[in-house]
Design a protein around this motif. Structure first.
Motif, PDB file in Angstrom:
ATOM      1  N   ASN A 139       0.823  -1.216   0.000  1.00  0.00           N
ATOM      2  CA  ASN A 139       0.000   0.000   0.000  1.00  0.00           C
ATOM      3  C   ASN A 139       0.854   1.262   0.000  1.00  0.00           C
ATOM      4  N   ALA A 140       1.957   1.236   0.735  1.00  0.00           N
ATOM      5  CA  ALA A 140       2.866   2.387   0.738  1.00  0.00           C
ATOM      6  C   ALA A 140       3.503   2.562  -0.634  1.00  0.00           C
ATOM      7  N   ALA A 141       3.897   1.463  -1.263  1.00  0.00           N
ATOM      8  CA  ALA A 141       4.484   1.542  -2.612  1.00  0.00           C
ATOM      9  C   ALA A 141       3.465   2.061  -3.613  1.00  0.00           C
ATOM     10  N   LEU A 142       2.237   1.599  -3.516  1.00  0.00           N
ATOM     11  CA  LEU A 142       1.180   2.098  -4.411  1.00  0.00           C
ATOM     12  C   LEU A 142       0.958   3.591  -4.227  1.00  0.00           C
ATOM     13  N   PHE A 143       0.997   4.047  -2.988  1.00  0.00           N
ATOM     14  CA  PHE A 143       0.866   5.477  -2.719  1.00  0.00           C
ATOM     15  C   PHE A 143       1.987   6.258  -3.404  1.00  0.00           C
ATOM     16  N   LEU A 144       3.232   5.804  -3.231  1.00  0.00           N
ATOM     17  CA  LEU A 144       4.358   6.516  -3.838  1.00  0.00           C
ATOM     18  C   LEU A 144       4.332   6.430  -5.362  1.00  0.00           C
ATOM     19  N   ALA A 145       3.761   5.388  -5.899  1.00  0.00           N
ATOM     20  CA  ALA A 145       3.653   5.245  -7.348  1.00  0.00           C
ATOM     21  C   ALA A 145       2.552   6.131  -7.933  1.00  0.00           C
ATOM     22  N   SER A 146       1.610   6.518  -7.113  1.00  0.00           N
ATOM     23  CA  SER A 146       0.425   7.234  -7.597  1.00  0.00           C
ATOM     24  C   SER A 146       0.632   8.743  -7.626  1.00  0.00           C
ATOM     25  N   ASP A 147      -0.270   9.410  -8.299  1.00  0.00           N
ATOM     26  CA  ASP A 147      -0.264  10.875  -8.332  1.00  0.00           C
ATOM     27  C   ASP A 147      -0.622  11.480  -6.973  1.00  0.00           C
ATOM     28  N   ASP A 148      -1.143  10.673  -6.053  1.00  0.00           N
ATOM     29  CA  ASP A 148      -1.436  11.174  -4.706  1.00  0.00           C
ATOM     30  C   ASP A 148      -0.173  11.618  -3.980  1.00  0.00           C
ATOM     31  N   SER A 149       0.981  11.158  -4.444  1.00  0.00           N
ATOM     32  CA  SER A 149       2.252  11.531  -3.815  1.00  0.00           C
ATOM     33  C   SER A 149       3.080  12.458  -4.703  1.00  0.00           C
ATOM     34  N   LYS A 150       2.428  13.188  -5.580  1.00  0.00           N
ATOM     35  CA  LYS A 150       3.143  13.991  -6.577  1.00  0.00           C
ATOM     36  C   LYS A 150       4.045  15.067  -5.983  1.00  0.00           C
ATOM     37  N   PHE A 151       3.841  15.441  -4.732  1.00  0.00           N
ATOM     38  CA  PHE A 151       4.651  16.485  -4.100  1.00  0.00           C
ATOM     39  C   PHE A 151       5.641  15.902  -3.096  1.00  0.00           C
ATOM     40  N   ILE A 152       5.843  14.597  -3.156  1.00  0.00           N
ATOM     41  CA  ILE A 152       6.794  13.912  -2.277  1.00  0.00           C
ATOM     42  C   ILE A 152       7.988  13.514  -3.144  1.00  0.00           C
ATOM     43  N   LEU A 153       9.123  14.127  -2.856  1.00  0.00           N
ATOM     44  CA  LEU A 153      10.322  13.906  -3.661  1.00  0.00           C
ATOM     45  C   LEU A 153      11.529  13.655  -2.758  1.00  0.00           C
ATOM     46  N   GLY A 154      12.234  12.571  -3.007  1.00  0.00           N
ATOM     47  CA  GLY A 154      13.458  12.268  -2.274  1.00  0.00           C
ATOM     48  C   GLY A 154      13.254  11.917  -0.820  1.00  0.00           C
ATOM     49  N   SER A 155      12.091  11.432  -0.489  1.00  0.00           N
ATOM     50  CA  SER A 155      11.723  11.229   0.917  1.00  0.00           C
ATOM     51  C   SER A 155      11.769   9.772   1.346  1.00  0.00           C
ATOM     52  N   PRO A 156      12.133   9.557   2.607  1.00  0.00           N
ATOM     53  CA  PRO A 156      11.960   8.221   3.181  1.00  0.00           C
ATOM     54  C   PRO A 156      10.539   8.092   3.732  1.00  0.00           C
ATOM     55  N   LEU A 157       9.889   6.991   3.433  1.00  0.00           N
ATOM     56  CA  LEU A 157       8.564   6.713   3.987  1.00  0.00           C
ATOM     57  C   LEU A 157       8.701   5.485   4.884  1.00  0.00           C
TER      58      LEU A 157
END
Length: 175
Positions: free
Chosen positions: A145-163
């Motif tokens: 689910n975390a990978a899907l979030f990072l793959a999606s446009d829902d995370s478009k403003f998350i760059l270079g971040s550790p989750l």
């Protein structure tokens, strides 16, 4: 190619003075080169399209260390550093590069490890759980689910971040 999920990893057990050089090299080759090589060949396609999401599997161990897992911690720390540098290089191409840092995830591998490495697997499992604020282990679905979030446009403003997907291990009771 819209998404690349670099999910490679082996552990290598031992403190630095205990690990044989060939074991060290094998862990580095799988854990670090396993991110480098797919990225090297996928990124040009993402650059051409001027879009993409790359997700690199690190580990919360990169942040907190773990007894007798020096090479694993070193490589997963390197993956986190690589993620940040990749983000700087590829942001101009609208490519997002982030890292997942899971804690212990209850998989068949972990279950087998507990059975083979401990006299009392249930006690070992409870010890591992007690290190985390959640007092639970994660599931493969938690990481997916975390990978899907990072793959999606829902995370478009998350760059270079550790989750962190670690049940609070990084901020938990590791002492």
């Amino acid at each position: 190619m819209d998404v690349l999920f670099n999910n490679a990893g082996i552990a290598g057990v031992g403190a630095v003075h205990e690990i044989e050089e060939d074991t060290w090299d094998k862990v580095v080759n799988v854990n670090l080169k396993g991110v480098y090589l797919p990225s090297k060949y996928v990124i040009p396609h993402m650059m051409e399209r001027r879009q993409g999401s790359i997700i690199n599997m690190s580990s919360c161990v990169a942040e907190i260390g773990l007894q007798r897992r020096s090479v694993y911690a070193a490589t997963k720390g390197a993956v986190l550093a690589l993620t940040k540098s990749m983000q700087v290089d590829y942001a101009p191409y609208q490519i997002r590069v982030n890292a997942l840092l899971p804690g212990t995830i209850l998989t068949p591998f972990v279950e087998g490890y507990l059975r083979s490495a401990y006299d009392n697997p249930d006690e070992a499992l409870n010890t591992i759980k007690s290190r985390q604020l959640s007092e639970q282990l994660g599931t493969p679905e938690d990481v997916a689910n975390a990978a899907l979030f990072l793959a999606s446009d829902d995370s478009k403003f998350i760059l270079g971040s550790p989750l962190y997907v670690d049940g609070g291990a990084v901020f938990g009771k590791m002492a």
